[in-house]
Design a protein around this motif. Structure first.
Motif, mmCIF file in Angstrom:
data_model
loop_
_atom_site.group_PDB
_atom_site.id
_atom_site.type_symbol
_atom_site.label_atom_id
_atom_site.label_comp_id
_atom_site.label_asym_id
_atom_site.label_seq_id
_atom_site.Cartn_x
_atom_site.Cartn_y
_atom_site.Cartn_z
ATOM 1 N N GLY A 106 0.788 -1.227 0.000
ATOM 2 C CA GLY A 106 0.000 0.000 0.000
ATOM 3 C C GLY A 106 0.820 1.278 0.000
ATOM 4 O O GLY A 106 0.291 2.352 0.266
ATOM 5 N N ASP A 108 2.549 4.664 -0.785
ATOM 6 C CA ASP A 108 2.293 5.828 -1.638
ATOM 7 C C ASP A 108 3.665 6.284 -2.149
ATOM 8 O O ASP A 108 4.401 6.986 -1.454
ATOM 9 C CB ASP A 108 1.612 6.931 -0.822
ATOM 10 C CG ASP A 108 1.346 8.189 -1.625
ATOM 11 O OD1 ASP A 108 1.937 8.361 -2.723
ATOM 12 O OD2 ASP A 108 0.561 9.027 -1.146
ATOM 13 N N TRP A 109 4.018 5.863 -3.349
ATOM 14 C CA TRP A 109 5.366 6.116 -3.867
ATOM 15 C C TRP A 109 5.608 7.597 -4.151
ATOM 16 O O TRP A 109 6.749 8.057 -4.078
ATOM 17 C CB TRP A 109 5.660 5.248 -5.081
ATOM 18 C CG TRP A 109 5.822 3.828 -4.650
ATOM 19 C CD1 TRP A 109 4.931 2.802 -4.795
ATOM 20 C CD2 TRP A 109 6.942 3.289 -3.921
ATOM 21 N NE1 TRP A 109 5.433 1.667 -4.204
ATOM 22 C CE2 TRP A 109 6.661 1.929 -3.678
ATOM 23 C CE3 TRP A 109 8.144 3.816 -3.469
ATOM 24 C CZ2 TRP A 109 7.555 1.093 -2.990
ATOM 25 C CZ3 TRP A 109 9.028 2.986 -2.790
ATOM 26 C CH2 TRP A 109 8.726 1.648 -2.559
ATOM 27 N N ALA A 110 4.570 8.359 -4.433
ATOM 28 C CA ALA A 110 4.747 9.809 -4.610
ATOM 29 C C ALA A 110 5.173 10.426 -3.280
ATOM 30 O O ALA A 110 6.077 11.278 -3.237
ATOM 31 C CB ALA A 110 3.466 10.454 -5.127
ATOM 32 N N GLU A 111 4.547 9.993 -2.189
ATOM 33 C CA GLU A 111 4.918 10.490 -0.868
ATOM 34 C C GLU A 111 6.349 10.069 -0.516
ATOM 35 O O GLU A 111 7.127 10.867 0.006
ATOM 36 C CB GLU A 111 3.948 9.980 0.190
ATOM 37 C CG GLU A 111 4.262 10.474 1.592
ATOM 38 C CD GLU A 111 3.279 9.994 2.629
ATOM 39 O OE1 GLU A 111 2.991 10.779 3.552
ATOM 40 O OE2 GLU A 111 2.792 8.837 2.531
#
Length: 140
Positions: A106, A108-111
């Motif tokens: 889960g 969030d790779w942008a974060e």
């Protein structure tokens, strides 16, 4: 040192472009896992925490089974805010500005990209940090 294969390749495939894309950043094996550095200062470290071998990490991440974690630097107020939000963030017992994050499906790779860029900029020489475009608080 552990082999890079200890960290799931799908996580390394996501972390490498983020970290290697920063000026003068480089990757190397750490005492366990992989770390990314700028001028001999570690701005990101990914590893599999095994409670039988990395007890301090396992306690900090509140895990009793092998878990992939990422540690990095952040402003102290941001560390407190993210830890207060709970999972996937946790506060290791070392360094006021060190933050940990459990990596799982889960993520969030942008974060992660924003957090690692900020970590890099905290440790990089000002000249290198100035070359990095970072989102402003209003962009987040």
């Amino acid at each position: 040192m552990s082999a890079p294969a200890d960290v799931p390749p799908e996580f390394l495939d996501r972390l490498r472009p983020i970290c290697r894309g920063l000026p003068d950043a480089y990757e190397e094996p750490a005492w366990v896992g992989i770390r990314w550095r700028v001028r001999k200062r570690t701005f990101a470290h990914v590893l599999i925490v095994d409670p039988d071998h990395q007890m301090a990490y396992a306690r900090a991440a509140a895990t009793d089974e092998p878990t992939c974690v990422l540690t990095f630097r952040a402003p102290v107020d941001e560390v407190h805010a993210l830890v207060a939000g709970g999972y996937p963030f946790y506060k290791p017992d070392w360094g006021a500005d060190v933050l940990g994050m459990v990596l799982d499906d889960g993520v969030d790779w942008a974060e992660v990209g924003e957090l690692l860029t900020e970590s890099y900029c905290r440790l990089a020489p000002k000249k290198l940090a100035a070359q990095v475009s970072r989102p402003t608080p209003a962009d987040r």
